[in-house]
Enzyme design. Structure first.
Site, mmCIF file in Angstrom:
data_model
loop_
_atom_site.group_PDB
_atom_site.id
_atom_site.type_symbol
_atom_site.label_atom_id
_atom_site.label_comp_id
_atom_site.label_asym_id
_atom_site.label_seq_id
_atom_site.Cartn_x
_atom_site.Cartn_y
_atom_site.Cartn_z
ATOM 1 C CB CYS A 74 -51.558 -18.329 -35.117
ATOM 2 S SG CYS A 74 -51.077 -19.083 -35.239
ATOM 3 C CG HIS A 128 -50.210 -22.021 -31.237
ATOM 4 N ND1 HIS A 128 -51.689 -21.774 -31.158
ATOM 5 C CD2 HIS A 128 -49.808 -21.640 -31.910
ATOM 6 C CE1 HIS A 128 -51.587 -20.713 -31.584
ATOM 7 N NE2 HIS A 128 -50.482 -20.575 -32.611
ATOM 8 C CB CYS A 182 -47.262 -12.877 -34.496
ATOM 9 S SG CYS A 182 -46.788 -14.365 -34.440
#
Length: 402
Positions: A91, A358, A388
């Site tokens: 990510c 996202h 994260c």
């Protein structure tokens, strides 16, 4: 050592990451090509001055494979001399691409580069790349692999965040994102996405639900109860943390990040590049880090990464005006604010991934660009961006307006 400056950034709108989403018909290579083209055109950029294109991508297979960065640069009409590669820090990939470009500028290897990311989650779904992380029991045993949603619920359990706490955070993310979108706060950096005929298919973020209420979210069932209780992952987590009696499952699709499609690109370079190109720098990169953190919960690294980035910059938390913390799950940001002692009015001021979405490989670059715009709008100076990442990692970057 050279300074690395941010000269400009663009992004696509985020489209719902499903078959009926506005961007589903647009391939990842087209998403990337369109942001590269927009960045070039709005800066009247001589692409021979750009030496590399770095693109984060978390599922780099199929339509997103084959080095999407280099191929998109060629398709966008960049000079043949422009190299390109894609990278995967899960990510944090989009932000890692920016950090790596900045490091190479600082080292004197590059005068200028474009960095960002892309993810078409409607066309290349999460976990499409397989890998031992998902499928090898021996690897699971040695690395404490547990799905992220269980980790998010574990954070809520450890810290005492109730369902109302995480839902309230999600409602506020939706409110802020809706307000920012309506006020045009994202408009200057958005490039509309067009289809093969040149028609606009999306010109604003598609996933925002600004009318969301606590009552709406309360109707949703916890998303990770079955994985935890019936598939056994709660038991694995409790082996790791025997002091916890049971995991409270509080996260739902409404207080977790939305699945979306999108791409982003940021132009970085040294001072000489800007002078040659007639461009004025908007910010400098002060520091950046990536760290490993606890792999079972997987989501606890943003605080530690931020402290390390602050130390490298010789700064304190109080020196940062705005924070962007990726809203992978509501509990991740709640923990960050408590751990770092940062008030919510300085964090994700225009909403975050719960509302906006996202797009895995692109998010880091997107939120860096958004917070730079917000610094300029408010006349503020510094921002810290952090995400994260899977397998227990985190990345953080500090930028300062010039």
């Amino acid at each position: 050592m050279h300074e690395a400056f941010i000269y400009d950034h663009v992004r696509t709108p985020r489209g719902r990451g499903r078959a009926d989403g506005a961007l589903h018909e647009i391939t990842p290579i087209q998403l990337t090509t369109q942001v590269l083209s927009a960045l070039r055109d709005r800066n009247e950029l001589d692409t021979e001055q750009v030496e590399d294109v770095l693109m984060g991508c978390v599922m780099p297979i199929g339509e997103q494979g084959c080095n999407v960065a280099r191929v998109a640069a060629l398709q966008a009409g960049y000079a043949e001399s422009v190299a390109g590669f894609q990278l995967n820090r899960f990510c944090a990939s989009g932000l890692e691409a920016v950090n790596l470009a900045a490091a190479r500028v600082m080292a004197g290897e590059l005068d200028a580069a474009v960095a960002g990311g892309v993810e078409s989650m409607s066309r290349v779904p999460l976990a499409s790349d397989g890998g031992a992380c998902y499928s090898d029991p021996q690897t699971h045993w040695q690395t404490w692999y547990i799905p992220q949603g269980i980790g998010a619920d574990m954070i809520a359990t450890q810290d005492g965040y109730s369902r109302t706490d995480v839902d309230s955070y999600a409602v506020e993310s939706q409110r802020r994102a809706g307000q920012a979108s309506a006020a045009g706060h994202f408009k200057a950096s958005l490039t509309p996405v067009r289809d093969i005929l040149g028609e606009v298919v999306l010109d604003k973020d598609e996933a925002i639900r600004p009318s969301t209420t606590l009552e709406d979210l309360a109707k949703l069932k916890p998303a990770f109860t079955t994985l935890g209780e019936q598939c056994g992952f709660d038991g694995v987590m409790l082996q790791r943390y025997p002091q916890i009696e049971r995991i409270e499952h509080v996260h739902t699709g409404g207080n977790s990040s939305s699945i979306v499609d999108g791409a982003a690109a940021i132009l970085l370079g040294n001072r000489a590049f800007g002078e040659r190109s007639g461009l004025k720098p908007r910010a400098r990169v002060r520091s950046f880090v990536s760290i490993g953190s606890e792999p079972a919960i997987m989501l606890t690294g943003p605080g530690a990464a931020s402290r390390k980035a602050l130390a490298k910059a010789g700064m304190q938390v109080s020196d940062i005006d705005l924070f962007e913390v990726n809203e992978a799950f509501a509990s991740v940001v709640l923990r960050f604010m408590n751990e770092m002692g940062v008030p919510h009015d300085k964090v994700n001021v225009n909403g975050g991934a719960i509302a906006l979405g996202h797009p895995l490989g692109a998010t880091g670059a997107m939120i860096l660009g958004s917070v730079l715009d917000e610094l300029e709008r408010r006349g503020l100076r510094t921002a810290l961006i952090t995400l994260c990442a899977a397998a227990g990692m985190a990345t953080a970057t500090i930028i300062e307006r010039v």
